[in-house]
Enzyme design. Structure first.
Site, mmCIF file in Angstrom:
data_model
loop_
_atom_site.group_PDB
_atom_site.id
_atom_site.type_symbol
_atom_site.label_atom_id
_atom_site.label_comp_id
_atom_site.label_asym_id
_atom_site.label_seq_id
_atom_site.Cartn_x
_atom_site.Cartn_y
_atom_site.Cartn_z
ATOM 1 N N CYS A 2 64.969 11.471 23.886
ATOM 2 C CA CYS A 2 65.792 11.301 22.965
ATOM 3 C C CYS A 2 67.316 11.296 22.721
ATOM 4 O O CYS A 2 67.837 12.592 23.032
ATOM 5 C CB CYS A 2 64.900 11.373 22.092
ATOM 6 S SG CYS A 2 63.486 11.101 21.975
ATOM 7 N N ARG A 27 70.423 7.620 27.895
ATOM 8 C CA ARG A 27 68.807 8.712 27.935
ATOM 9 C C ARG A 27 67.828 8.057 28.139
ATOM 10 O O ARG A 27 67.017 9.108 28.671
ATOM 11 C CB ARG A 27 69.441 9.737 26.576
ATOM 12 C CG ARG A 27 70.323 10.412 26.870
ATOM 13 C CD ARG A 27 71.080 11.153 25.896
ATOM 14 N NE ARG A 27 69.872 11.903 25.208
ATOM 15 C CZ ARG A 27 69.872 13.379 25.748
ATOM 16 N NH1 ARG A 27 71.136 14.067 26.222
ATOM 17 N NH2 ARG A 27 69.633 14.485 25.804
ATOM 18 N N TRP A 76 61.967 8.698 22.668
ATOM 19 C CA TRP A 76 61.418 7.847 24.308
ATOM 20 C C TRP A 76 59.727 8.697 23.949
ATOM 21 O O TRP A 76 59.883 9.570 23.536
ATOM 22 C CB TRP A 76 61.679 8.710 25.180
ATOM 23 C CG TRP A 76 60.715 8.627 26.787
ATOM 24 C CD1 TRP A 76 59.345 9.191 26.648
ATOM 25 C CD2 TRP A 76 61.197 7.766 27.462
ATOM 26 N NE1 TRP A 76 59.062 9.368 28.131
ATOM 27 C CE2 TRP A 76 59.575 7.705 28.472
ATOM 28 C CE3 TRP A 76 62.643 6.872 28.075
ATOM 29 C CZ2 TRP A 76 60.355 7.428 30.331
ATOM 30 C CZ3 TRP A 76 61.637 6.062 28.969
ATOM 31 C CH2 TRP A 76 61.119 6.245 30.172
ATOM 32 N N ASN A 102 63.769 15.730 18.539
ATOM 33 C CA ASN A 102 63.384 15.242 20.150
ATOM 34 C C ASN A 102 62.850 16.750 21.157
ATOM 35 O O ASN A 102 63.189 17.145 20.714
ATOM 36 C CB ASN A 102 64.504 15.723 21.170
ATOM 37 C CG ASN A 102 65.269 15.382 22.546
ATOM 38 O OD1 ASN A 102 64.057 14.805 23.245
ATOM 39 N ND2 ASN A 102 66.385 15.854 23.121
ATOM 40 N N GLY A 103 61.660 16.386 21.177
ATOM 41 C CA GLY A 103 61.053 17.268 21.523
ATOM 42 C C GLY A 103 59.845 17.147 21.741
ATOM 43 O O GLY A 103 59.123 16.054 21.611
ATOM 44 N N GLU A 483 67.047 10.318 49.532
ATOM 45 C CA GLU A 483 67.726 9.526 47.880
ATOM 46 C C GLU A 483 68.135 8.396 48.439
ATOM 47 O O GLU A 483 68.239 8.078 47.502
ATOM 48 C CB GLU A 483 69.391 10.611 48.444
ATOM 49 C CG GLU A 483 70.668 10.133 46.926
ATOM 50 C CD GLU A 483 70.093 10.418 46.090
ATOM 51 O OE1 GLU A 483 70.407 9.856 45.130
ATOM 52 O OE2 GLU A 483 68.594 10.826 46.356
ATOM 53 N N LYS A 487 66.929 5.972 45.389
ATOM 54 C CA LYS A 487 67.819 4.830 44.273
ATOM 55 C C LYS A 487 66.493 3.415 44.639
ATOM 56 O O LYS A 487 66.939 2.942 43.794
ATOM 57 C CB LYS A 487 68.989 4.880 45.239
ATOM 58 C CG LYS A 487 70.732 6.014 44.886
ATOM 59 C CD LYS A 487 70.467 6.057 43.998
ATOM 60 C CE LYS A 487 70.214 7.320 42.939
ATOM 61 N NZ LYS A 487 69.817 7.934 43.094
ATOM 62 N N GLU A 490 64.217 3.984 42.365
ATOM 63 C CA GLU A 490 64.522 3.846 41.005
ATOM 64 C C GLU A 490 65.125 2.414 40.368
ATOM 65 O O GLU A 490 64.335 2.072 39.001
ATOM 66 C CB GLU A 490 65.737 4.629 40.608
ATOM 67 C CG GLU A 490 65.274 6.386 41.235
ATOM 68 C CD GLU A 490 66.053 6.627 40.517
ATOM 69 O OE1 GLU A 490 66.546 8.683 40.049
ATOM 70 O OE2 GLU A 490 67.278 6.980 41.423
ATOM 71 N N HIS A 506 54.533 11.822 63.674
ATOM 72 C CA HIS A 506 53.229 12.766 63.967
ATOM 73 C C HIS A 506 53.097 12.153 62.475
ATOM 74 O O HIS A 506 51.886 12.469 61.605
ATOM 75 C CB HIS A 506 53.724 14.003 62.944
ATOM 76 C CG HIS A 506 54.385 14.648 63.771
ATOM 77 N ND1 HIS A 506 53.566 15.314 64.231
ATOM 78 C CD2 HIS A 506 56.300 14.896 64.688
ATOM 79 C CE1 HIS A 506 54.366 16.166 65.856
ATOM 80 N NE2 HIS A 506 55.262 16.250 65.249
ATOM 81 N N LYS A 609 67.678 8.944 32.035
ATOM 82 C CA LYS A 609 68.723 10.343 32.422
ATOM 83 C C LYS A 609 68.149 11.468 31.789
ATOM 84 O O LYS A 609 68.203 11.905 33.115
ATOM 85 C CB LYS A 609 69.482 9.696 31.369
ATOM 86 C CG LYS A 609 71.207 10.472 32.593
ATOM 87 C CD LYS A 609 72.086 9.899 34.136
ATOM 88 C CE LYS A 609 72.294 10.163 34.233
ATOM 89 N NZ LYS A 609 72.775 10.013 36.148
#
Length: 614
Positions: A2, A27, A76, A102-103, A483, A487, A490, A506, A609
């Protein structure tokens, strides 16, 4: 995750709060709200589900008063869905008290039951409203916001940042933090609170970092920091190294596009001041030679993109410092009872320095006697303060949710750390060639951006309807394959997977069918003809089964031409430096494909984020 902003001073707070929340949009959030104590001393509040624009429109229709004390929040959803009622702030004490949070308050259920037994009625499904009701009860008992706030935070369990204000004490905002970020901005005749410095950097670049289980009270002229017992403590001052303009798009179509383009500077700034002659000497690690010579093992712990940077770092540290390195996902690390002790160095990587999984891994390591070092992009963050040492990256603010320049800077910091450790441990007798490669990286990243951006963007446009993309790599190309896939997942919401190329036979080769796009990271034949030939063999295997092969290879590598449908070129570089170059076209590809699909590349769905809950 948040966003939190608090303000006291001479100016109308509504605009300051909204601007601060806008700079915290990266965020991730699904509702927003503010509360203001107006000139008549009355507390007004407005909150809306949806993006900040929804709240702005509501305030444009009917603004809150021009009060100079206020708090703002982007939420959030955790406890309860993203609705107007569940949005913050939450009110108590006959709507004279406002609280944002927040949390996660882990013991909210028994506290809620306690309050219900006393006749309290709750309007929302949130854990935050429980904290507001508790604070309202304590304020009625004490008549003092700081005293009441201290009593409440001592009853809460979990991870939280809380801000509160009461109309009976205008000009005062109180805050507290436990396992969740909160920083103080110091102005002239005004003061600020925020989830991070982006909340107030437009107004001041002077900041204070407060520690675990500490409270802060701000007025226009005074800042007081105490522990949860009420003892005054000295907060750590620091100057923000970037200004508000760095967190603006500056004419770019998206923050992600801007941050991809800023990678030469991010790499250069991370290197700057850390090279002396032909050696890497990291000033922040001065005096810690005994730490590096006394260890027999390194564990690098991180999450997501940072964990892929860690995999690159493993190769570099092992080669140059000759010490074994394991890479651990932070959210798995402390739950498997790992064998660590005084001769273990645990290196944590976090862009924000607040990633809860990584923070808890660091605390776990310290409790068991391990040495800890953090790699972080954010001054004043929790993870660096919890670590024995820190190497800061200098990527500047990264606003887009999908990390790009922070990833490049993290790899650069790990390369620096590997060379520094190699020098200190005596295992790298002459690092002049490696230092020269490091210094050449920023210009080479710029060459990739200039030479391949149009080609890769065009390729992405042709593939906008693709439903699955695979990525293959060996050696340091493997984490870059991971990566590249992340990307794409995402920001484009299509299936993408990264594999070690040797794993192909395999199992994953079963995924290959005619037309399947596959990116292949091809290592330089100059460094290892054997690994290069193995990757070319992998390309032949998938090409024979109809795959469409897009190769990322160094300039002059002609051996890949007969087997590649598309070739993306990167400049010549040392084997351990290639990842910083090879990842750039994969970032561009993901961004261009998502853009072609009409998606928001800066704020992809379901993501935030900074992940500040486990």
């Amino acid at each position: 995750m948040c966003g939190i902003v608090g303000y006291v001073g001479p100016r109308p707070s509504q605009d300051i709060l909204l601007a601060g929340l806008a700079r915290l949009e990266y965020r991730g959030y699904d509702s927003a709200g503010i509360a203001v104590i107006d000139e008549q001393g009355d507390l007004g509040m407005r909150k809306k589900a949806g993006k900040l624009a929804v709240l702005r429109d509501s305030l444009a229709d009917a603004a809150l008063g021009d009060g100079t004390t206020g708090i703002g929040h982007t939420r959030w959803a955790t406890h309860g869905g993203p609705t107007d009622v569940n949005a913050h702030p939450h009110l108590a004490d006959d709507d004279k008290l406002a609280v944002i949070h927040n949390g996660i308050i882990e013991n909210f259920a028994p506290l809620r039951d306690e309050l219900i037994a006393e006749g309290v009625t709750f309007l929302s499904e949130t854990d935050t409203e429980v904290a507001a009701a508790l604070l309202g009860r304590e304020f009625r008992r004490t008549g003092d916001l700081q005293q009441a706030f201290r009593a409440v935070v001592n009853r809460l369990e979990g991870a939280f940042t809380l801000l509160a204000m009461h109309e009976d004490q205008p000009g005062l905002v109180v805050g507290a933090r436990r396992n969740s970020p909160l920083v103080i901005g110091l102005g002239e005749g005004e003061n600020f609170l925020g989830s991070d410095v982006a909340a107030f950097v437009e107004h001041t670049r002077k900041a204070l970092a407060i520690g675990q289980d500490q409270m802060v009270a701000i007025t226009p002229s005074e800042v007081t920091v105490t522990d949860f017992e009420g003892n005054v403590v000295e907060a750590q001052p620091f100057d923000v190294s970037w200004d508000a303009a760095a967190a603006e798009k500056g004419g770019w179509p998206s923050f992600m596009a801007k941050e991809v383009a800023e990678q030469p500077e991010a790499v250069a700034d991370t290197i700057r001041g850390r090279i002396q002659g032909d050696d890497v000497v990291i000033p922040e690690l001065d005096g810690l030679d005994d730490l590096f010579t006394g260890i027999n093992r390194v564990i690098v712990t991180a999450c997501g993109t940072a964990s892929y940077a860690a995999l690159v770092g493993k190769y570099a540290i092992e080669q140059w410092a000759r010490v074994p390195v394991d890479v651990e996902l932070a959210h798995e690390f402390r739950y498997r009872d790992p064998v660590i002790g005084a001769e273990t160095l645990v290196v944590s990587i976090s862009q924000s320095g607040e990633t809860m999984d990584t923070l808890m891994a660091v605390k776990y390591a310290r409790e068991r006697g391990a040495k800890t070092l953090s790699i972080c992009n954010t001054q004043g963050a929790t993870i660096p303060r919890e670590s024995d040492a820190v190497v800061y990256t200098h990527a500047g603010p990264e606003v887009a949710v999908a990390s790009t320049k922070a990833f490049s800077a993290q790899i650069t910091a790990l390369l620096l750390l590997g060379l520094h450790m190699g020098r200190v441990r005596g295992s790298l007798q002459n690092g002049a060639a490696e230092v020269a490669e490091l210094q050449a990286l920023p210009e080479k990243v710029a060459q990739v951006l200039a030479g391949e951006k149009e080609h890769v963007s065009q390729l992405a446009g042709w593939m906008a309807d693709t439903r699955s993309v695979l990525f293959l790599g060996r050696h340091v190309g493997y984490p870059i394959a991971l990566e590249g896939a992340l990307k794409l997942k995402e920001i484009s919401y299509i299936h993408a997977e990264g594999f070690a190329a040797g794993e192909l036979k395999h199992g994953p080769i079963a995924l290959i069918e005619p037309g399947q796009p596959v990116f292949v990271m091809v290592p330089s034949p100059r460094h290892s003809a054997l690994i290069h030939s193995k990757v070319v063999s992998n390309i032949q295997e998938i090409r024979a089964r109809g795959a469409r092969v897009i190769v990322v290879a160094e300039e002059g590598d002609a051996a890949v031409l007969p087997y590649a449908d598309e070739v993306i070129r990167i400049p010549l570089a040392g084997a351990l430096f290639e990842p910083v170059l090879a990842v750039v076209p994969l970032q561009i590809f993901a961004m261009a494909l998502a853009t072609a699909k009409g998606l928001d590349v800066d704020q992809p769905r379901n993501l935030a984020k900074s992940v500040t809950v486990e």
